[in-house]
Scaffold this active site. Structure first.
Site, PDB file in Angstrom:
ATOM      1  N   ILE A   1       0.818  -1.224   0.000  1.00 45.20           N
ATOM      2  CA  ILE A   1       0.000   0.000   0.000  1.00 45.20           C
ATOM      3  C   ILE A   1       0.851   1.273   0.000  1.00 45.20           C
ATOM      4  CG2 ILE A   1      -2.028  -1.114   1.052  1.00 45.20           C
ATOM      5  CD1 ILE A   1      -1.242   0.454   3.683  1.00 45.20           C
TER       6      ILE A   1
ATOM      7  N   THR B   1      -7.065   2.946  15.989  1.00 52.32           N
ATOM      8  CA  THR B   1      -6.698   2.438  17.304  1.00 52.32           C
ATOM      9  C   THR B   1      -7.040   3.383  18.463  1.00 52.32           C
ATOM     10  OG1 THR B   1      -4.738   1.908  18.644  1.00 52.32           O
ATOM     11  CG2 THR B   1      -4.381   3.370  16.807  1.00 52.32           C
TER      12      THR B   1
ATOM     13  N   TYR C   1       3.517   5.198  17.110  1.00 53.21           N
ATOM     14  CA  TYR C   1       2.467   4.372  16.493  1.00 53.21           C
ATOM     15  C   TYR C   1       1.132   5.127  16.467  1.00 53.21           C
ATOM     16  CZ  TYR C   1      -1.182   0.757  16.301  1.00 53.21           C
ATOM     17  OH  TYR C   1      -2.314   0.039  16.002  1.00 53.21           O
TER      18      TYR C   1
ATOM     19  N   LYS D   1      -0.957   6.542  13.228  1.00 53.22           N
ATOM     20  CA  LYS D   1      -2.322   6.052  12.957  1.00 53.22           C
ATOM     21  C   LYS D   1      -3.289   7.242  12.862  1.00 53.22           C
ATOM     22  CE  LYS D   1      -3.731   2.344  12.737  1.00 53.22           C
ATOM     23  NZ  LYS D   1      -3.910   1.435  11.576  1.00 53.22           N
TER      24      LYS D   1
HETATM   25  N1  LIG Z   1      -3.293  -5.594  17.290  1.00 55.17           N
HETATM   26  C1  LIG Z   1      -3.906  -4.754  18.110  1.00 55.17           C
HETATM   27  O1  LIG Z   1      -3.934  -4.929  19.345  1.00 55.17           O
HETATM   28  C2  LIG Z   1      -4.611  -3.554  17.556  1.00 55.17           C
HETATM   29  C3  LIG Z   1      -5.279  -2.693  18.436  1.00 55.17           C
HETATM   30  C4  LIG Z   1      -5.945  -1.597  17.915  1.00 55.17           C
HETATM   31  C5  LIG Z   1      -5.950  -1.376  16.542  1.00 55.17           C
HETATM   32  N2  LIG Z   1      -5.268  -2.212  15.708  1.00 55.17           N
HETATM   33  C6  LIG Z   1      -5.301  -1.945  14.270  1.00 55.17           C
HETATM   34  O2  LIG Z   1      -5.980  -3.029  13.651  1.00 55.17           O
HETATM   35  C7  LIG Z   1      -5.475  -3.233  12.333  1.00 55.17           C
HETATM   36  C8  LIG Z   1      -5.164  -4.694  12.126  1.00 55.17           C
HETATM   37  O3  LIG Z   1      -4.178  -5.086  13.055  1.00 55.17           O
HETATM   38  P1  LIG Z   1      -3.566  -6.554  13.072  1.00 55.17           P
HETATM   39  O4  LIG Z   1      -3.443  -6.963  14.487  1.00 55.17           O
HETATM   40  O5  LIG Z   1      -4.312  -7.410  12.102  1.00 55.17           O
HETATM   41  O6  LIG Z   1      -2.097  -6.243  12.503  1.00 55.17           O
HETATM   42  P2  LIG Z   1      -0.995  -7.273  11.987  1.00 55.17           P
HETATM   43  O7  LIG Z   1      -1.314  -8.661  12.405  1.00 55.17           O
HETATM   44  O8  LIG Z   1       0.325  -6.694  12.380  1.00 55.17           O
HETATM   45  O9  LIG Z   1      -1.133  -7.213  10.404  1.00 55.17           O
HETATM   46  C9  LIG Z   1      -0.700  -6.124   9.657  1.00 55.17           C
HETATM   47  C10 LIG Z   1      -0.618  -6.552   8.218  1.00 55.17           C
HETATM   48  O10 LIG Z   1      -0.208  -5.419   7.458  1.00 55.17           O
HETATM   49  C11 LIG Z   1       0.639  -5.891   6.432  1.00 55.17           C
HETATM   50  N3  LIG Z   1       1.466  -4.824   5.913  1.00 55.17           N
HETATM   51  C12 LIG Z   1       2.481  -4.164   6.517  1.00 55.17           C
HETATM   52  N4  LIG Z   1       3.000  -3.265   5.661  1.00 55.17           N
HETATM   53  C13 LIG Z   1       2.302  -3.360   4.510  1.00 55.17           C
HETATM   54  C14 LIG Z   1       2.362  -2.704   3.258  1.00 55.17           C
HETATM   55  N5  LIG Z   1       3.252  -1.746   3.025  1.00 55.17           N
HETATM   56  N6  LIG Z   1       1.490  -3.062   2.297  1.00 55.17           N
HETATM   57  C15 LIG Z   1       0.575  -4.028   2.512  1.00 55.17           C
HETATM   58  N7  LIG Z   1       0.483  -4.707   3.658  1.00 55.17           N
HETATM   59  C16 LIG Z   1       1.333  -4.363   4.652  1.00 55.17           C
HETATM   60  C17 LIG Z   1       1.468  -6.968   7.107  1.00 55.17           C
HETATM   61  O11 LIG Z   1       2.005  -7.803   6.106  1.00 55.17           O
HETATM   62  P3  LIG Z   1       3.369  -8.609   6.340  1.00 55.17           P
HETATM   63  O12 LIG Z   1       3.104  -9.517   7.488  1.00 55.17           O
HETATM   64  O13 LIG Z   1       3.591  -9.305   5.054  1.00 55.17           O
HETATM   65  O14 LIG Z   1       4.386  -7.560   6.669  1.00 55.17           O
HETATM   66  C18 LIG Z   1       0.407  -7.666   7.937  1.00 55.17           C
HETATM   67  O15 LIG Z   1      -0.207  -8.667   7.161  1.00 55.17           O
HETATM   68  C19 LIG Z   1      -4.289  -2.288  12.184  1.00 55.17           C
HETATM   69  O16 LIG Z   1      -4.708  -1.153  11.480  1.00 55.17           O
HETATM   70  C20 LIG Z   1      -3.942  -1.903  13.602  1.00 55.17           C
HETATM   71  O17 LIG Z   1      -3.360  -0.620  13.674  1.00 55.17           O
HETATM   72  C21 LIG Z   1      -4.611  -3.303  16.190  1.00 55.17           C
END
Ligand SMILES: NC(=O)c1ccc[n+]([C@@H]2O[C@H](COP(=O)([O-])OP(=O)(O)OC[C@H]3O[C@@H](n4cnc5c(N)ncnc54)[C@H](OP(=O)(O)O)[C@@H]3O)[C@@H](O)[C@H]2O)c1
Length: 283
Positions: free
Chosen positions: A39, A103, A127, A131
């Site tokens: 992206i 977030t 972070y 965001k």
């Molecule tokens: N985890 C939490 O506790 C939490 C809490 C609040 C909000 N959020 C938000 O929820 C959303 C989903 O979180 P999640 O836990 O599913 O995160 P995650 O498991 O870290 O997944 C993030 C994904 O983004 C991909 N990515 C990174 N850079 C990219 C790029 N340049 N182009 C395309 N894909 C890319 C990664 O791919 P690769 O693995 O191939 O690098 C990974 O598949 C995020 O927006 C996060 O900020 C998360």
């Protein structure tokens, strides 16, 4: 049939959406891993949207390593700010509705009442700051967007607190978990269903929404319930944030007020959702 592009396919939320997608037969999905659709590559994003007509784009791609972001400021900015910027530009050009996940870290955590969508933001780390800037790019460029701020995401997929606690339970006899950071866990499968529900219902009440499971707890409470449901005998001690130093500061209180999204959806209690997640892990 509505055509839905999902970025960040292999992340936690991407995998959750993939696992429930079959329950939405009226939606046609195009799941893309980071290797297929980066992206942050403006030209690649543009050509993707030029070559396919999507109705929705769900952005599950993000830089999510809160501690590492303090050192990798530039990379966090590129992924969390420029990524959403390029996606919104293409969504705007092709009349695609963007559903973006944000977030609780956009807030400073100094409140004592649940944060509403209209409350002032004030991120305390890189972070959260990136965001928030990502949100602002979307709001500036698009009318048809949903930004869903969520907190404490966990599931059977990816890396998260539930899986870390289960691993530690198998490795250790005793553990300390912080009891003075307060928030609400969110089962990522529940979030996936909320997102797909918005699309299925062709909801056009665009804007920012807060979503987490019901309940206000500490990480210690969360861990205690994980160990109880997992029938673990590990001894758990309540510790304070100052006894568990991290590179990035965490908000002390990050409860989100979910009244706005409750106009469209039922939200389950955190204990019920945790029970389901552990069942899914065990099956
Ligand atoms: N985890 C939490 O506790 C939490 C809490 C609040 C909000 N959020 C938000 O929820 C959303 C989903 O979180 P999640 O836990 O599913 O995160 P995650 O498991 O870290 O997944 C993030 C994904 O983004 C991909 N990515 C990174 N850079 C990219 C790029 N340049 N182009 C395309 N894909 C890319 C990664 O791919 P690769 O693995 O191939 O690098 C990974 O598949 C995020 O927006 C996060 O900020 C998360």
């Amino acid at each position: 049939m509505l055509k839905v592009l999902v970025t960040g396919r292999d992340g936690q939320l991407g995998q959750c959406i993939k696992s429930v997608a079959h329950q939405y037969p009226n939606l046609e999905f195009d799941f893309k891993a980071s290797s297929e659709l980066d992206i942050t590559n403006k030209a690649k994003v543009e050509s993707f949207f030029n070559n396919q007509q999507y109705d929705y784009c769900i952005n599950c791609a993000a830089y999510t390593n809160v501690d590492q972001a303090e050192a990798e400021t530039e990379l966090a900015h590129i992924i969390n700010v420029l990524g959403p910027k390029y996606l919104s530009e293409s969504c705007s050009k092709h009349q695609v509705t963007l559903i973006h996940i944000s977030t609780d870290f956009v807030f400073d955590g100094n409140a004592s009442n649940p944060y509403k969508e209209t409350d002032s933001t004030n991120p305390i780390g890189v972070y959260g700051k990136t965001k928030l800037e990502g949100e602002q790019e979307i709001i500036e460029k698009l009318n048809n967007y949903f930004i869903i701020r969520t907190s404490w995401l966990y599931s059977e997929f990816g890396n998260n607190f539930l899986k870390t606690m289960q691993r530690l339970a198998s490795e250790r006899d005793e553990i300390g978990v912080v009891g003075d950071q307060i928030g609400s866990p969110t089962y990522a499968i529940d979030l996936a269903n909320i997102v797909l529900g918005l699309i299925q219902d062709r909801n056009t009440s665009y804007g920012i929404y807060h979503y987490s499971n019901e309940g206000v707890i500490s990480w210690y409470d969360f861990a205690k319930e994980i160990f109880r449901l997992s029938k673990s005998t590990i001894k758990i001690n309540k510790i304070e944030t100052k006894d568990y130093p991290t590179k990035a500061k965490r908000p002390k209180y990050s409860v989100l007020d979910t009244s706005k999204i409750k106009h469209f959806t039922y939200i389950s209690n955190w204990k019920d959702s945790l029970f389901k997640a552990i069942l899914n892990i065990n099956n």
